[in-house]
Design a protein around this motif. Sequence first.
Motif, PDB file in Angstrom:
ATOM      1  N   GLY A  77      29.404  10.639 -75.456  1.00  0.00           N
ATOM      2  CA  GLY A  77      28.910  10.253 -76.656  1.00  0.00           C
ATOM      3  C   GLY A  77      27.708  10.988 -77.241  1.00  0.00           C
ATOM      4  O   GLY A  77      26.822  11.100 -76.400  1.00  0.00           O
ATOM      5  N   LEU A  78      27.838  11.437 -78.471  1.00  0.00           N
ATOM      6  CA  LEU A  78      26.532  12.025 -79.082  1.00  0.00           C
ATOM      7  C   LEU A  78      26.190  11.352 -80.208  1.00  0.00           C
ATOM      8  O   LEU A  78      27.156  11.298 -81.154  1.00  0.00           O
ATOM      9  CB  LEU A  78      26.871  13.569 -78.994  1.00  0.00           C
ATOM     10  CG  LEU A  78      25.789  14.533 -79.242  1.00  0.00           C
ATOM     11  CD1 LEU A  78      24.651  14.560 -78.187  1.00  0.00           C
ATOM     12  CD2 LEU A  78      26.054  16.063 -79.641  1.00  0.00           C
ATOM     13  N   LYS A  79      25.269  10.822 -80.486  1.00  0.00           N
ATOM     14  CA  LYS A  79      24.761  10.313 -81.889  1.00  0.00           C
ATOM     15  C   LYS A  79      23.758  11.038 -82.537  1.00  0.00           C
ATOM     16  O   LYS A  79      22.815  11.420 -82.080  1.00  0.00           O
ATOM     17  CB  LYS A  79      24.353   8.975 -81.552  1.00  0.00           C
ATOM     18  CG  LYS A  79      23.974   8.188 -82.862  1.00  0.00           C
ATOM     19  CD  LYS A  79      23.687   6.785 -82.496  1.00  0.00           C
ATOM     20  CE  LYS A  79      22.967   5.890 -83.936  1.00  0.00           C
ATOM     21  NZ  LYS A  79      23.984   6.092 -85.055  1.00  0.00           N
ATOM     22  N   LEU A  80      24.266  11.527 -83.684  1.00  0.00           N
ATOM     23  CA  LEU A  80      23.287  12.089 -84.688  1.00  0.00           C
ATOM     24  C   LEU A  80      22.213  11.351 -85.174  1.00  0.00           C
ATOM     25  O   LEU A  80      22.633  10.186 -85.449  1.00  0.00           O
ATOM     26  CB  LEU A  80      23.851  13.217 -85.520  1.00  0.00           C
ATOM     27  CG  LEU A  80      24.777  14.159 -85.104  1.00  0.00           C
ATOM     28  CD1 LEU A  80      25.047  15.120 -86.166  1.00  0.00           C
ATOM     29  CD2 LEU A  80      23.937  14.979 -83.912  1.00  0.00           C
ATOM     30  N   SER A  81      20.930  11.549 -85.513  1.00  0.00           N
ATOM     31  CA  SER A  81      20.243  10.555 -86.133  1.00  0.00           C
ATOM     32  C   SER A  81      20.478  10.096 -87.467  1.00  0.00           C
ATOM     33  O   SER A  81      19.968   9.279 -87.977  1.00  0.00           O
ATOM     34  CB  SER A  81      18.741  11.311 -86.100  1.00  0.00           C
ATOM     35  OG  SER A  81      18.660  12.440 -86.962  1.00  0.00           O
ATOM     36  N   CYS A  82      21.158  11.046 -88.151  1.00  0.00           N
ATOM     37  CA  CYS A  82      21.682  10.661 -89.373  1.00  0.00           C
ATOM     38  C   CYS A  82      22.925  11.828 -90.014  1.00  0.00           C
ATOM     39  O   CYS A  82      23.295  12.564 -89.405  1.00  0.00           O
ATOM     40  CB  CYS A  82      20.642  10.655 -90.633  1.00  0.00           C
ATOM     41  SG  CYS A  82      19.808  12.536 -90.591  1.00  0.00           S
ATOM     42  N   ASN A  83      23.495  11.174 -91.058  1.00  0.00           N
ATOM     43  CA  ASN A  83      24.567  11.974 -91.502  1.00  0.00           C
ATOM     44  C   ASN A  83      24.392  13.418 -92.000  1.00  0.00           C
ATOM     45  O   ASN A  83      23.502  13.662 -92.695  1.00  0.00           O
ATOM     46  CB  ASN A  83      25.380  11.268 -92.551  1.00  0.00           C
ATOM     47  CG  ASN A  83      26.607  11.927 -92.996  1.00  0.00           C
ATOM     48  OD1 ASN A  83      26.578  12.472 -94.128  1.00  0.00           O
ATOM     49  ND2 ASN A  83      27.465  12.230 -92.328  1.00  0.00           N
ATOM     50  N   LYS A  84      24.970  14.481 -91.171  1.00  0.00           N
ATOM     51  CA  LYS A  84      24.654  15.792 -91.433  1.00  0.00           C
ATOM     52  C   LYS A  84      25.874  16.648 -92.075  1.00  0.00           C
ATOM     53  O   LYS A  84      25.623  17.794 -92.199  1.00  0.00           O
ATOM     54  CB  LYS A  84      23.845  16.686 -90.326  1.00  0.00           C
ATOM     55  CG  LYS A  84      22.381  16.085 -89.877  1.00  0.00           C
ATOM     56  CD  LYS A  84      21.613  16.679 -91.122  1.00  0.00           C
ATOM     57  CE  LYS A  84      19.936  16.196 -90.422  1.00  0.00           C
ATOM     58  NZ  LYS A  84      18.943  16.787 -91.496  1.00  0.00           N
ATOM     59  N   GLY A  85      26.786  15.872 -91.961  1.00  0.00           N
ATOM     60  CA  GLY A  85      28.063  16.542 -92.605  1.00  0.00           C
ATOM     61  C   GLY A  85      28.851  16.865 -91.344  1.00  0.00           C
ATOM     62  O   GLY A  85      28.629  17.259 -90.221  1.00  0.00           O
ATOM     63  N   HIS A  86      30.327  17.081 -91.670  1.00  0.00           N
ATOM     64  CA  HIS A  86      31.117  17.535 -90.556  1.00  0.00           C
ATOM     65  C   HIS A  86      30.917  18.757 -89.847  1.00  0.00           C
ATOM     66  O   HIS A  86      30.933  18.857 -88.572  1.00  0.00           O
ATOM     67  CB  HIS A  86      32.527  17.653 -91.248  1.00  0.00           C
ATOM     68  CG  HIS A  86      33.698  17.839 -90.480  1.00  0.00           C
ATOM     69  ND1 HIS A  86      34.054  18.999 -90.058  1.00  0.00           N
ATOM     70  CD2 HIS A  86      34.414  17.103 -89.503  1.00  0.00           C
ATOM     71  CE1 HIS A  86      35.018  19.249 -89.295  1.00  0.00           C
ATOM     72  NE2 HIS A  86      35.435  18.017 -88.876  1.00  0.00           N
ATOM     73  N   GLN A  87      30.440  19.877 -90.535  1.00  0.00           N
ATOM     74  CA  GLN A  87      30.328  21.090 -89.961  1.00  0.00           C
ATOM     75  C   GLN A  87      29.015  21.305 -88.959  1.00  0.00           C
ATOM     76  O   GLN A  87      29.312  21.607 -87.730  1.00  0.00           O
ATOM     77  CB  GLN A  87      30.065  22.252 -90.947  1.00  0.00           C
ATOM     78  CG  GLN A  87      31.256  22.457 -91.771  1.00  0.00           C
ATOM     79  CD  GLN A  87      32.498  23.098 -91.316  1.00  0.00           C
ATOM     80  OE1 GLN A  87      32.485  24.166 -91.158  1.00  0.00           O
ATOM     81  NE2 GLN A  87      33.308  22.224 -90.928  1.00  0.00           N
ATOM     82  N   ALA A  88      28.055  20.443 -89.351  1.00  0.00           N
ATOM     83  CA  ALA A  88      26.933  20.179 -88.411  1.00  0.00           C
ATOM     84  C   ALA A  88      27.174  19.609 -87.333  1.00  0.00           C
ATOM     85  O   ALA A  88      26.750  19.692 -86.114  1.00  0.00           O
ATOM     86  CB  ALA A  88      25.508  19.693 -89.193  1.00  0.00           C
ATOM     87  N   ALA A  89      27.945  18.308 -87.451  1.00  0.00           N
ATOM     88  CA  ALA A  89      28.450  17.300 -86.410  1.00  0.00           C
ATOM     89  C   ALA A  89      29.266  18.185 -85.170  1.00  0.00           C
ATOM     90  O   ALA A  89      29.102  18.164 -84.046  1.00  0.00           O
ATOM     91  CB  ALA A  89      28.985  16.257 -86.730  1.00  0.00           C
ATOM     92  N   LEU A  90      30.091  19.234 -85.689  1.00  0.00           N
ATOM     93  CA  LEU A  90      30.847  19.922 -85.003  1.00  0.00           C
ATOM     94  C   LEU A  90      30.233  20.640 -84.225  1.00  0.00           C
ATOM     95  O   LEU A  90      30.420  21.035 -83.129  1.00  0.00           O
ATOM     96  CB  LEU A  90      32.018  20.604 -85.924  1.00  0.00           C
ATOM     97  CG  LEU A  90      33.056  21.602 -85.147  1.00  0.00           C
ATOM     98  CD1 LEU A  90      33.701  20.717 -84.178  1.00  0.00           C
ATOM     99  CD2 LEU A  90      34.179  22.153 -86.155  1.00  0.00           C
ATOM    100  N   LEU A  91      29.271  21.465 -85.018  1.00  0.00           N
ATOM    101  CA  LEU A  91      28.578  22.595 -84.298  1.00  0.00           C
ATOM    102  C   LEU A  91      27.456  21.818 -83.163  1.00  0.00           C
ATOM    103  O   LEU A  91      27.394  22.305 -82.066  1.00  0.00           O
ATOM    104  CB  LEU A  91      27.324  23.209 -85.309  1.00  0.00           C
ATOM    105  CG  LEU A  91      26.952  24.433 -84.668  1.00  0.00           C
ATOM    106  CD1 LEU A  91      27.994  25.528 -84.696  1.00  0.00           C
ATOM    107  CD2 LEU A  91      25.920  25.113 -85.766  1.00  0.00           C
ATOM    108  N   ALA A  92      27.136  20.358 -83.324  1.00  0.00           N
ATOM    109  CA  ALA A  92      26.403  19.802 -82.377  1.00  0.00           C
ATOM    110  C   ALA A  92      27.274  19.429 -81.107  1.00  0.00           C
ATOM    111  O   ALA A  92      26.798  19.693 -79.877  1.00  0.00           O
ATOM    112  CB  ALA A  92      25.645  18.427 -82.929  1.00  0.00           C
ATOM    113  N   GLY A  93      28.582  19.427 -81.307  1.00  0.00           N
ATOM    114  CA  GLY A  93      29.409  18.897 -80.265  1.00  0.00           C
ATOM    115  C   GLY A  93      29.805  20.218 -79.649  1.00  0.00           C
ATOM    116  O   GLY A  93      29.545  20.157 -78.299  1.00  0.00           O
ATOM    117  N   LEU A  94      30.048  21.417 -80.343  1.00  0.00           N
ATOM    118  CA  LEU A  94      30.114  22.506 -79.395  1.00  0.00           C
ATOM    119  C   LEU A  94      28.856  23.006 -78.548  1.00  0.00           C
ATOM    120  O   LEU A  94      28.892  23.662 -77.710  1.00  0.00           O
ATOM    121  CB  LEU A  94      30.346  23.826 -80.595  1.00  0.00           C
ATOM    122  CG  LEU A  94      31.672  23.505 -81.281  1.00  0.00           C
ATOM    123  CD1 LEU A  94      31.899  24.849 -82.333  1.00  0.00           C
ATOM    124  CD2 LEU A  94      32.973  23.353 -80.192  1.00  0.00           C
ATOM    125  N   ALA A  95      27.400  22.957 -79.262  1.00  0.00           N
ATOM    126  CA  ALA A  95      26.520  23.110 -78.403  1.00  0.00           C
ATOM    127  C   ALA A  95      26.359  22.521 -77.221  1.00  0.00           C
ATOM    128  O   ALA A  95      25.588  22.795 -76.278  1.00  0.00           O
ATOM    129  CB  ALA A  95      25.357  23.044 -79.292  1.00  0.00           C
TER     130      ALA A  95
END
Length: 329
Positions: A77-95
């Motif tokens: 699991g990976l939790k972003l600090s706030c909502n950044k949008g689908h594309q940013a979340a997907l990029l975070a997952g890929l990274a």
Amino acid sequence: MNLKPNPAPRLAIVIPCYNESEVFPFCLREMGDYLNDMIRQNLVQAESYILFVDDGSRDDTWQQISAAAKEHSFVRGLKLSCNKGHQAALLAGLANATQADAIVSIDADLQDDINAIGRMVQSYMAGHEVVYGVRASRQTDTAFKRTTAELFYRMMTFMGVKQVFNHADFRLLSQRACAALLEYHERNIYIRGLVPLVGFPAEEVFYDRKERKAGISKYPLRKMIALAMEGITSMTVSPLRLITFVGAGIGAISVLLVLCAIAYWMLEGYVSGWSLVIIVLFFMTGLQMLSLGIVGEYVGKIYLETKERPRYHIERKEGFPVNHPSAPA
């Protein structure tokens, strides 16, 4: 094309989540069962896993992800600090999908057919490094959504943007292709337009889209329009060129109308039509405002890019190895 076959990969399945409390249990169960089936069939290695990325959800999505990561060894699991949008979340997952030879991205709503993942992996093993999940048809969409989607894809093609028709963000990337994608550092992200720029051997896998398992769509019309604007302004400057052509065309028409007015004055001795003048005035004012708006979109994008702000911030991780490196935002 001579393709080099690949062995069964360590697979990472990246799933962005935003307020997916209702659908998460279905997603975890079905994706977990399918991943274990692929492991039993020796299609992927036993170290394969699912990475859920919480995009600043306001419900208990992260609590469910965290509990699943503690209960199942194949869940991260990976939790972003706030909502950044689908594309940013997907990029975070890929990274952060390290320790994987191939990475599949898919939405949590299970509308994309998970059975296509096995065919994607087989295509990867045959030597393809990018495998696009492409909808076989749009019969399940409303007439409005089907028409607007097809219009958008055709418009993007007309403007010179490389994009796979009827493909969203359901795809497989080899680790090399994923690393190449992450080399694109722009903040205005449109991943489905960037992936074709990466190159590498690619193939398409067709599937039928299903109904959502639970919950409501996180992409209403407003967000769809915003994504379309993001795609256009981040991938092409054609709208700016269009303004130039339209301006030149209107200038030519204006000269022609002036010549017609002069000819009419010479023949009749007067020129009337104040209403026509008002109409032309309003038309030109509207066109100027539209042109300024388009230019402003690009200026705004340049402004945001020059700030070089992080695309996301990671608040918490669950289920990752202790020595897992932190990927840059």
